[in-house]
Write an enzyme that holds these catalytic residues in place. Sequence first.
Site, PDB file in Angstrom:
ATOM      1  N   TYR A  29       7.813  20.673   4.405  1.00  0.00           N
ATOM      2  CA  TYR A  29       7.482  20.754   5.916  1.00  0.00           C
ATOM      3  C   TYR A  29       6.324  21.369   6.102  1.00  0.00           C
ATOM      4  O   TYR A  29       6.070  22.090   7.245  1.00  0.00           O
ATOM      5  CB  TYR A  29       8.570  21.236   6.635  1.00  0.00           C
ATOM      6  CG  TYR A  29       9.911  20.446   6.898  1.00  0.00           C
ATOM      7  CD1 TYR A  29       9.574  19.247   7.433  1.00  0.00           C
ATOM      8  CD2 TYR A  29      11.165  20.692   6.545  1.00  0.00           C
ATOM      9  CE1 TYR A  29      10.688  18.068   7.837  1.00  0.00           C
ATOM     10  CE2 TYR A  29      11.908  19.812   6.802  1.00  0.00           C
ATOM     11  CZ  TYR A  29      11.903  18.534   7.270  1.00  0.00           C
ATOM     12  OH  TYR A  29      12.948  17.606   7.660  1.00  0.00           O
ATOM     13  N   HIS A  52      15.584  12.184   7.270  1.00  0.00           N
ATOM     14  CA  HIS A  52      14.122  12.370   7.286  1.00  0.00           C
ATOM     15  C   HIS A  52      13.687  10.983   6.603  1.00  0.00           C
ATOM     16  O   HIS A  52      14.530  10.385   5.797  1.00  0.00           O
ATOM     17  CB  HIS A  52      13.803  13.605   6.434  1.00  0.00           C
ATOM     18  CG  HIS A  52      12.418  13.412   5.859  1.00  0.00           C
ATOM     19  ND1 HIS A  52      11.423  13.996   6.936  1.00  0.00           N
ATOM     20  CD2 HIS A  52      11.652  12.989   5.027  1.00  0.00           C
ATOM     21  CE1 HIS A  52      10.126  13.746   6.139  1.00  0.00           C
ATOM     22  NE2 HIS A  52      10.352  13.095   5.018  1.00  0.00           N
ATOM     23  N   ASN A 109      18.810  16.188  13.131  1.00  0.00           N
ATOM     24  CA  ASN A 109      18.561  14.791  13.696  1.00  0.00           C
ATOM     25  C   ASN A 109      18.788  13.693  12.378  1.00  0.00           C
ATOM     26  O   ASN A 109      18.354  12.578  12.312  1.00  0.00           O
ATOM     27  CB  ASN A 109      17.163  14.470  14.379  1.00  0.00           C
ATOM     28  CG  ASN A 109      16.117  14.885  13.298  1.00  0.00           C
ATOM     29  OD1 ASN A 109      16.246  15.235  12.363  1.00  0.00           O
ATOM     30  ND2 ASN A 109      15.060  14.804  13.805  1.00  0.00           N
ATOM     31  N   LYS A 120      19.994  14.727   5.943  1.00  0.00           N
ATOM     32  CA  LYS A 120      19.997  15.910   5.911  1.00  0.00           C
ATOM     33  C   LYS A 120      21.114  16.807   5.924  1.00  0.00           C
ATOM     34  O   LYS A 120      22.040  15.857   6.027  1.00  0.00           O
ATOM     35  CB  LYS A 120      19.353  16.185   7.466  1.00  0.00           C
ATOM     36  CG  LYS A 120      17.754  15.898   7.417  1.00  0.00           C
ATOM     37  CD  LYS A 120      17.271  16.378   8.762  1.00  0.00           C
ATOM     38  CE  LYS A 120      15.586  15.943   8.981  1.00  0.00           C
ATOM     39  NZ  LYS A 120      14.886  16.276  10.272  1.00  0.00           N
ATOM     40  N   GLU A 141       5.926  13.166  -0.762  1.00  0.00           N
ATOM     41  CA  GLU A 141       7.398  13.519  -0.768  1.00  0.00           C
ATOM     42  C   GLU A 141       7.929  13.098  -1.962  1.00  0.00           C
ATOM     43  O   GLU A 141       8.923  13.694  -2.447  1.00  0.00           O
ATOM     44  CB  GLU A 141       7.816  13.084   0.347  1.00  0.00           C
ATOM     45  CG  GLU A 141       7.189  13.619   1.851  1.00  0.00           C
ATOM     46  CD  GLU A 141       7.545  13.256   3.251  1.00  0.00           C
ATOM     47  OE1 GLU A 141       8.315  12.158   3.327  1.00  0.00           O
ATOM     48  OE2 GLU A 141       7.046  13.781   4.032  1.00  0.00           O
TER      49      GLU A 141
END
Length: 147
Positions: free
Chosen positions: A49, A115, A112, A9, A126
Amino acid sequence: MEKTFIMVKPDGVQRNLVGEIVHRFERKGFTLAAGKLMSIPKELAEEHYGEHKDKPFFGELVSFITSGPVFAMVWEGEGVIGTARKMMGATNPAEAEPGTIRGDFGVQVSMNVIHGSDSPESANREIALFFNESDLIQYKKSVSEWV
Ligand code: IDP
């Protein structure tokens, strides 16, 4: 062979963690099938998302993931979807075990670091959102018989 979609990310890219994360997957014994540094368009972020679109943090999530470049990858190997989730650790880095990527490098849930797809269906969806079929490189590493 099983494939999963993994993405460093924007916080991970900014904090110079791309190499560390690639290294962990390589050392584990998985095989990189595709990888690219990219900026995510807002529409792609919203689609990626989509399952969270009714959550209160959706706006924050989309603006964060589009706030800087990400490093998108496809990794391949036996059981790679589940094992990658274990290597990543819990969604909230405060709850992620030390030794996991989020446990070692993350502090807050909104940033975080990584992914990873959570099921075969998500992985297929994805991978297709971020890569063309022709981007996926099929090759055999001579070490594979030892992994
Ligand atoms: P996962 O990334 O571990 O699969 P999901 O539940 O699919 O977790 O959530 C997607 C992402 O949304 C998380 O990685 C996290 O960055 C973000 N997120 C989840 N819960 C919250 C929250 O309560 N506030 C802000 N961001 C959140």
